[in-house]
Design a protein around this motif. Structure first.
Motif, PDB file in Angstrom:
ATOM      1  N   VAL A  53       0.863  -1.176   0.000  1.00 54.56           N
ATOM      2  CA  VAL A  53       0.000   0.000   0.000  1.00 54.56           C
ATOM      3  C   VAL A  53       0.903   1.231   0.000  1.00 54.56           C
ATOM      4  N   LEU A  54       0.673   2.137  -0.939  1.00 49.05           N
ATOM      5  CA  LEU A  54       1.428   3.382  -1.013  1.00 49.05           C
ATOM      6  C   LEU A  54       0.556   4.528  -0.518  1.00 49.05           C
ATOM      7  N   LEU A  55       0.993   5.192   0.546  1.00 48.00           N
ATOM      8  CA  LEU A  55       0.265   6.311   1.134  1.00 48.00           C
ATOM      9  C   LEU A  55       1.011   7.589   0.785  1.00 48.00           C
ATOM     10  N   VAL A  56       0.358   8.463   0.027  1.00 43.71           N
ATOM     11  CA  VAL A  56       1.003   9.664  -0.492  1.00 43.71           C
ATOM     12  C   VAL A  56       0.435  10.891   0.211  1.00 43.71           C
ATOM     13  N   THR A  57       1.268  11.591   0.991  1.00 41.47           N
ATOM     14  CA  THR A  57       0.804  12.832   1.598  1.00 41.47           C
ATOM     15  C   THR A  57       0.648  13.883   0.505  1.00 41.47           C
ATOM     16  N   SER A  58      -0.492  14.549   0.503  1.00 41.20           N
ATOM     17  CA  SER A  58      -0.787  15.523  -0.538  1.00 41.20           C
ATOM     18  C   SER A  58      -1.539  16.697   0.079  1.00 41.20           C
ATOM     19  N   ARG A  85      -1.721  -0.992  -4.195  1.00 41.20           N
ATOM     20  CA  ARG A  85      -2.714   0.093  -4.219  1.00 41.20           C
ATOM     21  C   ARG A  85      -2.080   1.398  -3.728  1.00 41.20           C
ATOM     22  N   THR A  86      -2.517   2.524  -4.313  1.00 41.41           N
ATOM     23  CA  THR A  86      -2.014   3.847  -3.943  1.00 41.41           C
ATOM     24  C   THR A  86      -3.159   4.732  -3.477  1.00 41.41           C
ATOM     25  N   PHE A  87      -2.939   5.429  -2.349  1.00 38.45           N
ATOM     26  CA  PHE A  87      -3.949   6.323  -1.788  1.00 38.45           C
ATOM     27  C   PHE A  87      -3.307   7.652  -1.390  1.00 38.45           C
ATOM     28  N   PHE A  88      -4.117   8.704  -1.394  1.00 39.81           N
ATOM     29  CA  PHE A  88      -3.636  10.047  -1.073  1.00 39.81           C
ATOM     30  C   PHE A  88      -4.196  10.498   0.271  1.00 39.81           C
ATOM     31  N   LEU A  89      -3.335  11.086   1.098  1.00 39.37           N
ATOM     32  CA  LEU A  89      -3.699  11.525   2.438  1.00 39.37           C
ATOM     33  C   LEU A  89      -3.919  13.039   2.451  1.00 39.37           C
ATOM     34  N   LEU A  90      -5.093  13.462   2.927  1.00 45.59           N
ATOM     35  CA  LEU A  90      -5.450  14.886   2.930  1.00 45.59           C
ATOM     36  C   LEU A  90      -6.143  15.281   4.235  1.00 45.59           C
ATOM     37  N   GLY A  91      -5.963  16.561   4.624  1.00 51.00           N
ATOM     38  CA  GLY A  91      -6.721  17.139   5.720  1.00 51.00           C
ATOM     39  C   GLY A  91      -7.828  18.014   5.159  1.00 51.00           C
ATOM     40  N   THR A  92      -8.227  19.035   5.921  1.00 50.75           N
ATOM     41  CA  THR A  92      -9.345  19.888   5.489  1.00 50.75           C
ATOM     42  C   THR A  92      -8.902  21.345   5.352  1.00 50.75           C
ATOM     43  N   LEU A  93      -9.680  22.105   4.583  1.00 51.23           N
ATOM     44  CA  LEU A  93      -9.495  23.547   4.440  1.00 51.23           C
ATOM     45  C   LEU A  93     -10.799  24.260   4.788  1.00 51.23           C
ATOM     46  N   ASP A  94     -10.706  25.570   5.022  1.00 51.67           N
ATOM     47  CA  ASP A  94     -11.908  26.336   5.359  1.00 51.67           C
ATOM     48  C   ASP A  94     -12.793  26.586   4.140  1.00 51.67           C
ATOM     49  N   HIS A 109     -12.213   8.974  -8.160  1.00 50.85           N
ATOM     50  CA  HIS A 109     -11.040   8.090  -8.167  1.00 50.85           C
ATOM     51  C   HIS A 109     -11.027   7.065  -7.035  1.00 50.85           C
ATOM     52  N   ARG A 110     -11.777   7.314  -5.975  1.00 47.02           N
ATOM     53  CA  ARG A 110     -11.893   6.372  -4.848  1.00 47.02           C
ATOM     54  C   ARG A 110     -10.534   6.030  -4.242  1.00 47.02           C
ATOM     55  N   ASP A 111      -9.663   7.037  -4.135  1.00 51.01           N
ATOM     56  CA  ASP A 111      -8.317   6.760  -3.628  1.00 51.01           C
ATOM     57  C   ASP A 111      -7.854   7.823  -2.625  1.00 51.01           C
ATOM     58  N   ILE A 112      -8.806   8.496  -1.970  1.00 51.89           N
ATOM     59  CA  ILE A 112      -8.456   9.561  -1.028  1.00 51.89           C
ATOM     60  C   ILE A 112      -8.837   9.153   0.393  1.00 51.89           C
ATOM     61  N   ILE A 113      -7.899   9.394   1.308  1.00 51.19           N
ATOM     62  CA  ILE A 113      -8.138   9.218   2.738  1.00 51.19           C
ATOM     63  C   ILE A 113      -8.058  10.607   3.356  1.00 51.19           C
ATOM     64  N   GLN A 114      -9.125  11.029   4.021  1.00 51.47           N
ATOM     65  CA  GLN A 114      -9.189  12.394   4.561  1.00 51.47           C
ATOM     66  C   GLN A 114      -9.805  12.380   5.942  1.00 51.47           C
ATOM     67  N   LYS A 115      -9.203  13.189   6.824  1.00 48.85           N
ATOM     68  CA  LYS A 115      -9.764  13.363   8.164  1.00 48.85           C
ATOM     69  C   LYS A 115      -9.964  14.838   8.457  1.00 48.85           C
ATOM     70  N   ASP A 116     -10.663  15.087   9.559  1.00 48.36           N
ATOM     71  CA  ASP A 116     -11.076  16.434   9.932  1.00 48.36           C
ATOM     72  C   ASP A 116      -9.996  17.136  10.764  1.00 48.36           C
ATOM     73  N   PHE A 117      -8.884  17.499  10.123  1.00 51.33           N
ATOM     74  CA  PHE A 117      -7.866  18.342  10.748  1.00 51.33           C
ATOM     75  C   PHE A 117      -7.349  19.317   9.689  1.00 51.33           C
ATOM     76  N   LYS A 118      -6.805  20.425  10.137  1.00 44.96           N
ATOM     77  CA  LYS A 118      -6.350  21.487   9.241  1.00 44.96           C
ATOM     78  C   LYS A 118      -5.202  20.995   8.361  1.00 44.96           C
ATOM     79  N   ASP A 119      -5.349  21.182   7.049  1.00 46.22           N
ATOM     80  CA  ASP A 119      -4.330  20.711   6.115  1.00 46.22           C
ATOM     81  C   ASP A 119      -3.245  21.780   5.949  1.00 46.22           C
ATOM     82  N   VAL A 120      -2.297  21.790   6.890  1.00 47.93           N
ATOM     83  CA  VAL A 120      -1.151  22.705   6.837  1.00 47.93           C
ATOM     84  C   VAL A 120       0.124  21.883   7.031  1.00 47.93           C
ATOM     85  N   TYR A 121       1.256  22.475   6.637  1.00 40.18           N
ATOM     86  CA  TYR A 121       2.530  21.734   6.652  1.00 40.18           C
ATOM     87  C   TYR A 121       2.831  21.142   8.020  1.00 40.18           C
TER      88      TYR A 121
END
Length: 303
Positions: A53-58, A85-94, A109-121
């Motif tokens: 499994v490839l987890l790509v921070t984006s 399988r490859t998936f992209f890791l994302l947070g949230t924006l306002d 694409h059905r390849d995004i994993i996202q949680k409810d935290f601010k997407d900042v560096y």
């Protein structure tokens, strides 16, 4: 005057007290199950366990990078007879528009994993631990996991070949190993870490966050122990702290260097024998991939 004197005495006593209390009691710690999943990929690991499994921070604005990865190394699902399988890791924006765009991309694409935290560096640790949590809860059947970034070239075929040869499926962690790194104490440096955040003079061994690979049991172990490790905004160091507590030492994947966090000049023969290379722009990734696909029959000198 008496009030000022009393206030100064009180502050002095508080400072003395803080200096005597163990560091960990005043350090933010990661809470397991922090936030809820907003987007989950379409995958059934029980039905078809992935080898890798490839987890790509984006981030939200990196759509071009995600599309380039989907068209190249992230689009591969069968490699050397192994399921990948490859998936992209994302947070949230306002921005509701950007959140809607990610929801639509996830639907397509059905390849995004996202949680409810601010997407900042500086929430990269949260993003990486979200990936560990997802593996722990939804895909522990995977044999191996790679965490990497969206500006990377990953040679999934060569990585799969090396993992099969290595044949170590538990407590395994590899990448570009940094065995003796020091905290950066210059305040205006991007990777500045204060003495309050990390009081020691040296980090435990860790692997560059640009790309590291581990057996899936490590994801569960790191996820479970993460609450007891002082939070650090440098995700690769934080994972290294977790590994040190678990007594898992990063090890080399190959006798020759295969991870290149500092980048590497492209050539077909060179990129056939690397696992990961940093600083790859989306258009360059497409160009390199096309060159590699077109030259599969080309002979290369032995390395």
């Amino acid at each position: 005057m008496k009030l000022v004197y009393a206030f100064l005495l009180m502050m002095g006593a508080l400072c003395l007290y803080l200096s005597m209390v163990p560091f960990k009691e005043f350090t933010f710690v990661l809470k397991k199950d922090q936030g809820k999943f907003l987007q989950l990929p379409d995958v059934d690991c029980k039905q078809k366990p992935p080898f890798l499994v490839l987890l790509v921070t984006s981030s939200h604005q990196q759509l071009a990078a995600r599309m380039a990865i989907r068209k190249t190394w992230g689009g591969e699902t069968e490699v050397r007879g192994q399921h990948v399988r490859t998936f992209f890791l994302l947070g949230t924006l306002d921005s509701n528009n950007e959140m809607d765009a990610i929801a639509q991309e996830s639907e397509q694409h059905r390849d995004i994993i996202q949680k409810d935290f601010k997407d900042v560096y500086f929430n990269l640790t949260l993003k990486t631990m979200m990936g560990m949590e997802w593996v722990h809860h939804f895909c522990p059947q995977a044999a191996f996991v790679m965490k990497t970034d969206s500006d990377m070239f990953v040679n999934v075929g060569y990585l799969t070949e090396l993992l099969l040869k290595k044949n170590k499926t538990t407590r395994f962690f590899t990448g570009y190993i940094k065995p003796n790194d020091f905290p950066i104490r210059q305040k205006f440096n991007k990777w500045f870490v204060s003495k309050f955040e990390y009081p020691w003079d040296r980090y435990p061994p860790f692997c560059s966050g640009t790309g590291y690979v581990f057996s899936s049991d490590v994801a569960s172990q790191v996820y479970n122990i993460s609450e007891s490790v002082p939070f650090l905004k440098l995700e690769d160091v934080f994972v290294g702290l977790c590994l040190a507590k678990l007594k898992i030492r990063p090890e080399e994947l190959h006798t020759k260097q295969t991870f290149f966090p500092g980048g590497l000049r492209f050539s077909v023969c060179r990129f056939r024998r690397i696992v990961a290379c940093h600083f790859i722009k989306p258009q360059d990734l497409l160009t390199y991939w096309q060159a590699l696909e077109a030259s599969q029959e080309q002979d290369c000198p032995a390395f």
